[in-house]
Design an enzyme around this catalytic site. Structure first.
Site, PDB file in Angstrom:
ATOM      1  CB  CYS A   2      54.731 -21.032   8.045  1.00 54.73           C
ATOM      2  SG  CYS A   2      54.627 -20.841   9.812  1.00 54.73           S
ATOM      3  NE  ARG A  27      53.787 -17.273   2.770  1.00 50.53           N
ATOM      4  CZ  ARG A  27      52.565 -17.456   2.298  1.00 50.53           C
ATOM      5  NH1 ARG A  27      52.260 -17.074   1.082  1.00 50.53           N
ATOM      6  NH2 ARG A  27      51.643 -18.044   3.030  1.00 50.53           N
ATOM      7  CD1 TRP A  71      55.483 -14.286  11.176  1.00 51.90           C
ATOM      8  CD2 TRP A  71      53.659 -15.089  12.172  1.00 51.90           C
ATOM      9  NE1 TRP A  71      54.787 -13.222  11.711  1.00 51.90           N
ATOM     10  CE2 TRP A  71      53.676 -13.677  12.323  1.00 51.90           C
ATOM     11  CE3 TRP A  71      52.592 -15.803  12.722  1.00 51.90           C
ATOM     12  CZ2 TRP A  71      52.679 -12.981  13.002  1.00 51.90           C
ATOM     13  CZ3 TRP A  71      51.602 -15.107  13.398  1.00 51.90           C
ATOM     14  CH2 TRP A  71      51.654 -13.710  13.536  1.00 51.90           C
ATOM     15  CG  ASN A 100      53.414 -23.468   5.679  1.00 54.65           C
ATOM     16  OD1 ASN A 100      54.456 -23.524   6.323  1.00 54.65           O
ATOM     17  ND2 ASN A 100      53.329 -22.892   4.492  1.00 54.65           N
ATOM     18  N   GLY A 101      50.443 -24.287   8.943  1.00 54.20           N
ATOM     19  CA  GLY A 101      49.094 -24.532   9.465  1.00 54.20           C
ATOM     20  C   GLY A 101      49.135 -24.843  10.942  1.00 54.20           C
ATOM     21  CD  GLU A 484      44.557   1.152   3.395  1.00 53.23           C
ATOM     22  OE1 GLU A 484      44.022   0.516   4.312  1.00 53.23           O
ATOM     23  OE2 GLU A 484      45.555   0.719   2.786  1.00 53.23           O
ATOM     24  CE  LYS A 488      48.662   0.157   4.368  1.00 54.71           C
ATOM     25  NZ  LYS A 488      47.651  -0.561   3.657  1.00 54.71           N
ATOM     26  CD  GLU A 491      49.878  -1.980   7.580  1.00 52.33           C
ATOM     27  OE1 GLU A 491      49.937  -3.182   7.836  1.00 52.33           O
ATOM     28  OE2 GLU A 491      49.231  -1.532   6.611  1.00 52.33           O
ATOM     29  CG  HIS A 507      29.138  13.256  18.376  1.00 48.58           C
ATOM     30  ND1 HIS A 507      28.059  13.828  19.021  1.00 48.58           N
ATOM     31  CD2 HIS A 507      28.940  13.476  17.053  1.00 48.58           C
ATOM     32  CE1 HIS A 507      27.230  14.353  18.123  1.00 48.58           C
ATOM     33  NE2 HIS A 507      27.742  14.152  16.923  1.00 48.58           N
ATOM     34  CE  LYS A 606      51.317  -8.543   0.861  1.00 47.59           C
ATOM     35  NZ  LYS A 606      50.734  -7.200   1.019  1.00 47.59           N
TER      36      LYS A 606
END
Ligand code: F6R
Length: 611
Positions: A2, A27, A71, A100-101, A484, A488, A491, A507, A606
């Site tokens: 948000c 965001r 969001w 927000n929150g 990583e 990437k 996502e 294994h 984000k």
């Protein structure tokens, strides 16, 4: 997640709100809205993009207003749940609030407010704030008092901005646990959760502290601290550039940010190179004192930042000989760990506001850890402010949801930490210090050369576009780079990808390997190269397709089922920084072929400011 923007001025602020909201789009959000004051509170909300909100807000004008990108957490993605929320009724709004929150006691407040006669029109926790402010405003006829009384009843985290029909010249804002800043203009003032939202109007900002409440008019700002005393907060001049918020010639922010890495790295090491030495003060004035007291390091982070931490463990243990553990922040905070007050807590966070990482730091502090260092890309954000030491990476604003340049600059910061600790501990000879400095100087050029491999990587990506799964292998310090790479790819392209230390293949995961499973291998020339080569034979023997990122010294040749891209340089200990570049590019081009929303992948945001 948000975002908030608000403005009070002597000109029409609707374009400022719309521009601010579009700056907050990166965001992650699913709906947006604004409320402005004229003879009445006028509210416009829309599900989807800010462009849709802008279309609906055509013709709206006012000198005071608030806006929000939402969001969804409490309640689905609907116009009813979009902010601003109003009170007492939808038809006769007298109070409007953006938030927000998360308000943890919202159920209890909802019951109480329902008993008082308030009706709820959304499933959000925010609507209780609007009704509470209205309730107290009725009693006090003072918006500041009403907000102060309201927040005294809230538990949880919030950044809020409130306007009232009867007060067309005042906006009241408050924060606890969520970022909020005030933008100072000339005869106009602003509020935002993120500096990017006010940058086109002003660079002068005041970051509110936890517990602060502020009253804004167009002429001035008065801030009250958590004891409700008037307080002065420092004014900052933001150095975030508007250019970093624009796409320029690129198609996506992720593409732009991948290509900005040489610049981001050289900005991050600029002070170090100017000094010609690893200076402890780069981490803060108290760093020498703190570094002399510590006996180990505990790194706490999430996602990509966690992988930076995993890479750093290798450097901290081999260069500084300091025992290091790395833990996922959201796990650490709920685990019964054994605290060690001599341990340095290192948090890594691009945004500086990831809730899991912030809470993990607070948890460590509650357990008695007093030494903390934040590695962060956003000045004055919550995590560095709660830490004793800070190293700011200078990647510039990162807009793409998938972190790229923040990761490479985090690695730089962590490498500098390892060498600086080695120096503090008497383990660094002057010759070695010079050698590490020279490695750092050269890494920018090497990253640029790795970026030039893009055409070859684009070709490779064609062999991933139609796949459902991929494996990433690495060993030692390159295993986190394989992790990583897998993150990437999954996502942004939604191809399921997993990373394994190559020695673990036999294994279990080897059972998955067949000709439909591309296997990406990070294989620079290091002590484990021969081991990696034998692990690759295990894949090849089962018909797996290998895509190998090697370096100048790895001596690989392409053959049937083995594709090789070689970076033209070997950069020794900094090799993870070089090898993450091709996996970023591979993910980007695979995502382009899949046609996904690269900068805003589904379900992701984000800055992750909720649990
Ligand atoms: C992945 C990504 C996330 C973040 C994670 C932590 O590309 O960006 O995994 O790394 O959400 O965020 P920060 O670093 O802001 O704490």
């Amino acid at each position: 997640m948000c975002g908030i923007v608000g403005a009070i001025a002597q000109r029409n602020i609707v374009p400022i709100l719309i521009e601010g909201l579009s700056r907050l789009e990166y965001r992650g959000y699913d709906s947006a809205g604004i409320a402005v004051l004229n003879q009445q509170i006028e509210r416009v909300r829309a599900v989807g993009r800010v462009a849709e909100l802008e279309r609906k807000a055509q013709g709206l004008s006012s000198f005071i207003g608030i806006g929000h990108t939402r969001w969804a957490t409490h309640g689905g993605v609907t116009e009813q749940n979009a902010h601003p929320h109003v009170s007492p009724t939808q038809d006769n709004p007298q109070i409007a609030v953006v938030h927000n929150g998360i308000i943890e006691n919202h159920d209890e407040q909802r019951d109480r407010l329902t008993a008082l006669g308030y009706a709820f029109h959304s499933q959000t926790d925010t609507e209780v704030i609007a009704h509470l402010v209205h309730y107290y405003y009725q009693q006090t006829r003072d918006l500041l008092q009403a907000v102060k009384l309201t927040i005294s009843e809230l538990t949880g985290a919030y950044a809020i901005s409130v306007i009232a029909l009867e007060n067309p010249t005042q906006m009241v804002v408050a924060r606890l646990g969520c970022p909020l800043l005030i933008g100072l203009g000339d005869g106009e003032n602003f509020v935002a959760s993120d500096v990017s939202a006010v940058l086109s109007a002003t660079r002068r900002v005041i970051y509110l502290e936890d517990g602060d409440v502020a009253s804004l008019t167009s002429a001035g700002v008065v801030i009250y601290d958590k004891t409700l005393q008037v307080v002065e907060r420092k004014e900052h001049l933001s150095d975030v550039s508007l250019a970093s918020l624009e796409l320029g010639p690129y198609n996506h922010f992720m593409q732009k940010e991948i290509h900005e890495q040489p610049r981001a790295i050289s900005d991050t090491i600029e002070a170090l190179i100017d000094d010609g030495a690893f200076r402890t003060e780069l981490f803060g004035v108290e760093a020498a004192d703190i570094f002399s007291q510590i006996d180990s390091v505990l790194i706490l982070a999430a996602g990509t930042s966690y992988y930076a931490g995993l890479t750093a463990k290798y450097w901290l243990e081999s260069i500084a000989r300091i025992p290091t553990s790395v833990e996922i922040a959201s796990e650490y905070r709920y685990r019964e760990s054994v605290p060690n007050p001599k341990q340095l807590i290192v948090t890594i966070s691009q945004s500086g506001e990831t809730l899991d990482t912030m809470e993990a730091l607070k948890h460590a502090q509650k357990l008695g850890h007093t030494h903390s260092l934040a590695i962060c890309n956003v000045q004055e954000s919550a995590i560095p402010r709660a830490s004793s030491l800070v190293f700011y990476t200078r990647a510039g604003a990162e807009i793409g949801v998938a972190s790229t340049k923040a990761f490479t600059t985090q690695l730089i910061a962590l490498f500098v930490l390892a060498v600086t600790l080695a120096k503090e501990r008497g383990l660094l000879s002057p010759a070695q210090e010079l050698a590490y400095l020279s490695d750092l100087r050269q890494v920018t050029g090497s990253v640029q050369i790795a970026l030039n491999l893009e055409p070859q990587i684009r070709e490779w990506a064609k062999q991933f576009g139609d796949k459902e799964h991929a494996l990433f292998l690495g060993r030692g310090v390159h295993f986190p780079i394989a992790m990583e790479g897998a993150l990437k790819l999954k996502e942004i392209s939604y191809i399921h990808a997993e990373a394994y230390p190559a020695g673990e293949l036999k294994h279990g995961p080897l059972a998955l390997v067949d000709s439909n499973m591309p296997v990406v291998v990070i294989a620079p020339n290091d002590v484990l190269l021969e081991k990696v080569k034998s692990n690759m034979q295990e894949v090849k023997a089962r018909g797996g397709q290998l895509f190998v990122f090697a370096d100048a010294d790895s001596h690989f040749n392409a053959s049937e089922g083995v594709h090789v891209i070689r970076t033209p340089r070997h950069v020794g200990v900094l090799s993870p920084i070089l090898h993450v570049i091709p996996v970023q590019l591979l993910a980007y081009h695979a995502a382009l072929l899949k046609g996904t929303d690269v900068d805003k992948p589904r379900n992701l945001a984000k800055s992750v400011t909720v649990e």
